[in-house]
Write a protein that holds these residues in place. Structure first.
Motif, PDB file in Angstrom:
ATOM      1  N   HIS A   1       0.721  -1.193  -0.029  1.00 51.14           N
ATOM      2  CA  HIS A   1       0.185  -0.116   0.122  1.00 51.14           C
ATOM      3  C   HIS A   1       0.872   1.310  -0.041  1.00 51.14           C
ATOM      4  O   HIS A   1       1.766   1.287   0.533  1.00 51.14           O
ATOM      5  CB  HIS A   1      -0.985  -0.059   1.241  1.00 51.14           C
TER       6      HIS A   1
ATOM      7  N   ASP B   1      -2.901   4.927  -2.251  1.00 47.97           N
ATOM      8  CA  ASP B   1      -3.919   4.190  -1.554  1.00 47.97           C
ATOM      9  C   ASP B   1      -4.484   4.722  -0.331  1.00 47.97           C
ATOM     10  O   ASP B   1      -5.760   4.682   0.091  1.00 47.97           O
ATOM     11  CB  ASP B   1      -3.246   2.643  -1.228  1.00 47.97           C
ATOM     12  N   GLN B   2      -3.601   5.400   0.323  1.00 49.12           N
ATOM     13  CA  GLN B   2      -3.989   6.072   1.589  1.00 49.12           C
ATOM     14  C   GLN B   2      -4.872   7.102   1.223  1.00 49.12           C
ATOM     15  O   GLN B   2      -6.295   7.262   2.060  1.00 49.12           O
ATOM     16  CB  GLN B   2      -2.727   6.537   2.469  1.00 49.12           C
TER      17      GLN B   2
ATOM     18  N   THR C   1      -8.243   5.472   0.417  1.00 46.46           N
ATOM     19  CA  THR C   1      -9.016   5.035   1.626  1.00 46.46           C
ATOM     20  C   THR C   1      -9.802   6.257   2.578  1.00 46.46           C
ATOM     21  O   THR C   1     -10.816   6.025   3.056  1.00 46.46           O
ATOM     22  CB  THR C   1      -8.024   4.279   2.611  1.00 46.46           C
TER      23      THR C   1
ATOM     24  N   LYS D   1       2.912  -2.235   6.735  1.00 46.76           N
ATOM     25  CA  LYS D   1       2.820  -1.292   5.353  1.00 46.76           C
ATOM     26  C   LYS D   1       3.900  -0.428   5.482  1.00 46.76           C
ATOM     27  O   LYS D   1       3.897   0.693   5.510  1.00 46.76           O
ATOM     28  CB  LYS D   1       1.550  -0.491   5.540  1.00 46.76           C
TER      29      LYS D   1
ATOM     30  N   LEU E   1       4.021   2.892   2.959  1.00 43.74           N
ATOM     31  CA  LEU E   1       2.980   3.802   2.820  1.00 43.74           C
ATOM     32  C   LEU E   1       3.259   5.122   2.638  1.00 43.74           C
ATOM     33  O   LEU E   1       2.384   5.954   2.104  1.00 43.74           O
ATOM     34  CB  LEU E   1       2.199   3.661   4.118  1.00 43.74           C
TER      35      LEU E   1
END
Length: 290
Positions: free
Chosen positions: A106, A110-111, A114, A137, A140
């Motif tokens: 991720h 992706d954060q 989300t 992760k 990240l």
């Protein structure tokens, strides 16, 4: 490039045994490459959902990456049928196959996605905190562009998952429609801002959770005296112990019981909360009312 990416990553010390999810995409391929560069003892695991004709080729690509990097590899096959809630069911099946401590690829992109998905669900600070950084992760803080650039620089082959462009899945629409529009409106890279917002909200959420942990959710008088944000959190934590996260309306009903405006209320999953002598009690609906 690898040295720069490792400085922005959070891999454990060299020699640490780690398991990495390797779908065969650019993010997971970069993950295993960086884990090797960090000196970790890497095992790559590929999960084949069997939903696409290309799934065999994906597994072969992942295995080829593992062989090139000289790391252990295994492939897991899960039985998953197309249909409603496919994305969520695939995520759960993947988590079960990979195990709880697996590293995933991720990224900050992706954060950001989300956080927006949580916002669309009406989540509070806990949901808007998105994914918690940590040992599972390690990349990240990197961007999707970083992982693609690393694969190109290292001549690592990766696959393009066609389902990542399927508009049936809300995350894909956020990725391909919502975020580009936000970038255009804001005239800047919004994903980086959203990832930073998630970090700030997570810090606030952690503090409030610590304060709420000191509040007895079964003490009606204490709930009435507490600030509303802490009272909500205390009740939510209490109800979640049974494995059923309550929605905001349910928490509000429980607080009405604590305030003396109702003797009891339904909280879902066949349960209700009752007040007796200024104490709140969680009971099953099948239990007799005293």
């Amino acid at each position: 490039m690898i040295a720069d990416l490792l400085r922005r990553s959070t891999f454990p010390p060299a020699g640490t045994p780690v398991t990495c999810g390797l779908s065969g995409g650019a993010d997971s391929t970069a993950l295993v490459r960086l884990a090797v560069a960090a000196g970790c003892d890497v095992t790559a695991v590929h999960v084949d959902h069997g939903l696409r004709p290309s799934s065999v080729a994906d597994a072969e690509c992942a295995q080829g990456t593992a062989e090139r990097l000289g790391i252990a590899f295994r492939s897991e096959r899960v039985a998953l049928a197309d249909g409603p809630n496919l994305e969520a069911r695939a995520r759960v099946a993947r988590q079960v196959a990979l195990g709880p401590d697996v590293m995933t690829g991720h990224t900050a992109d992706d954060q950001a996605e989300t956080l927006l998905l949580a916002l669309l669900r009406g989540s509070g600070a806990s949901g808007l905190s998105a994914m918690t950084p940590g040992p599972t992760k390690p990349i990240l803080a990197l961007r999707r562009a970083d992982t693609i650039a690393l694969c190109a620089a290292e001549d690592l082959r990766y696959v393009h998952d066609a389902t990542n462009s399927d508009p049936r899945f809300r995350r894909n629409r956020v990725r391909h429609e919502v975020l580009p529009l936000m970038d255009e409106v804001a005239d800047r890279d919004v994903a980086a801002l959203l990832a930073r917002t998630a970090d700030l909200l997570r810090d606030d959420d952690t503090l409030l959770e610590q304060l709420a942990a000191d509040l007895d959710p079964t003490d009606a008088l204490a709930l009435r005296a507490a600030s509303l944000p802490l009272a909500r959190r205390a009740v939510r934590r209490w109800l979640e112990r049974g494995g059923y996260p309550p929605d905001a309306a349910t928490v509000a009903r429980v607080l009405e019981v604590a305030a003396g405006n109702a003797r009891g209320c339904d909280v879902g999953a066949g349960r209700r909360v009752m007040r007796h002598q200024q104490r709140l009690v969680l009971v099953n609906n099948s239990d007799p009312v005293s």
